[in-house]
Design a protein around this motif. Sequence first.
Motif, PDB file in Angstrom:
ATOM      1  N   THR A  15       4.113  11.563  -3.241  1.00  0.00           N
ATOM      2  CA  THR A  15       4.908  10.537  -3.925  1.00  0.00           C
ATOM      3  C   THR A  15       5.946  11.128  -4.876  1.00  0.00           C
ATOM      4  O   THR A  15       6.568  10.388  -5.633  1.00  0.00           O
ATOM      5  N   ASN A  33       4.272   4.414 -12.180  1.00  0.00           N
ATOM      6  CA  ASN A  33       4.988   3.759 -11.076  1.00  0.00           C
ATOM      7  C   ASN A  33       5.879   4.710 -10.292  1.00  0.00           C
ATOM      8  O   ASN A  33       6.494   4.299  -9.316  1.00  0.00           O
ATOM      9  N   TRP A  34       5.943   5.951 -10.695  1.00  0.00           N
ATOM     10  CA  TRP A  34       6.820   6.954 -10.077  1.00  0.00           C
ATOM     11  C   TRP A  34       6.464   7.123  -8.597  1.00  0.00           C
ATOM     12  O   TRP A  34       5.337   7.408  -8.247  1.00  0.00           O
ATOM     13  N   GLY A  35       7.423   6.960  -7.723  1.00  0.00           N
ATOM     14  CA  GLY A  35       7.259   7.258  -6.304  1.00  0.00           C
ATOM     15  C   GLY A  35       6.367   6.333  -5.514  1.00  0.00           C
ATOM     16  O   GLY A  35       5.999   6.648  -4.386  1.00  0.00           O
ATOM     17  N   LYS A  36       6.008   5.180  -6.061  1.00  0.00           N
ATOM     18  CA  LYS A  36       5.139   4.264  -5.311  1.00  0.00           C
ATOM     19  C   LYS A  36       5.767   3.847  -3.990  1.00  0.00           C
ATOM     20  O   LYS A  36       5.070   3.592  -3.021  1.00  0.00           O
ATOM     21  N   ASP A  37       7.093   3.798  -3.938  1.00  0.00           N
ATOM     22  CA  ASP A  37       7.775   3.431  -2.698  1.00  0.00           C
ATOM     23  C   ASP A  37       7.683   4.528  -1.643  1.00  0.00           C
ATOM     24  O   ASP A  37       7.904   4.290  -0.466  1.00  0.00           O
ATOM     25  N   LYS A  38       7.300   5.750  -2.050  1.00  0.00           N
ATOM     26  CA  LYS A  38       7.175   6.871  -1.115  1.00  0.00           C
ATOM     27  C   LYS A  38       5.753   7.062  -0.596  1.00  0.00           C
ATOM     28  O   LYS A  38       5.520   7.884   0.280  1.00  0.00           O
ATOM     29  N   GLN A  41       1.007   5.181   3.946  1.00  0.00           N
ATOM     30  CA  GLN A  41      -0.045   4.193   4.183  1.00  0.00           C
ATOM     31  C   GLN A  41      -1.151   4.813   5.039  1.00  0.00           C
ATOM     32  O   GLN A  41      -0.878   5.582   5.941  1.00  0.00           O
TER      33      GLN A  41
END
Length: 95
Positions: A15, A33-38, A41
């Motif tokens: 992340t 919240n850093w890199g949660k989009d990375k 799954q």
Amino acid sequence: MGIELFRDIERRWNTGRHGPEYEACADMQVRRNWGKDKAPQGASWGGFAGAGEIFEVRRIYNDVTFLDEFLTPEFVETRSCSTTGTTRRRGGWWW
């Protein structure tokens, strides 16, 4: 604690939660919240930076240097390892 710390390393590298920019960030909410989009799954072994970093860590670090380098305030906080805080005299984290 060892296997959980390796999982934390994998998650952090997957992340982008490492490096000078991340380390310089003092806002714990931003760091959470850093890199949660990375975040990948499902199972993350193989094909991601975190898996490679785990093998690199195992090759380079011994028990003491491993903890010194990778035991972070976030890891201690999320796993309730101990009491954490800052001190005026040292000006940094302690646990």
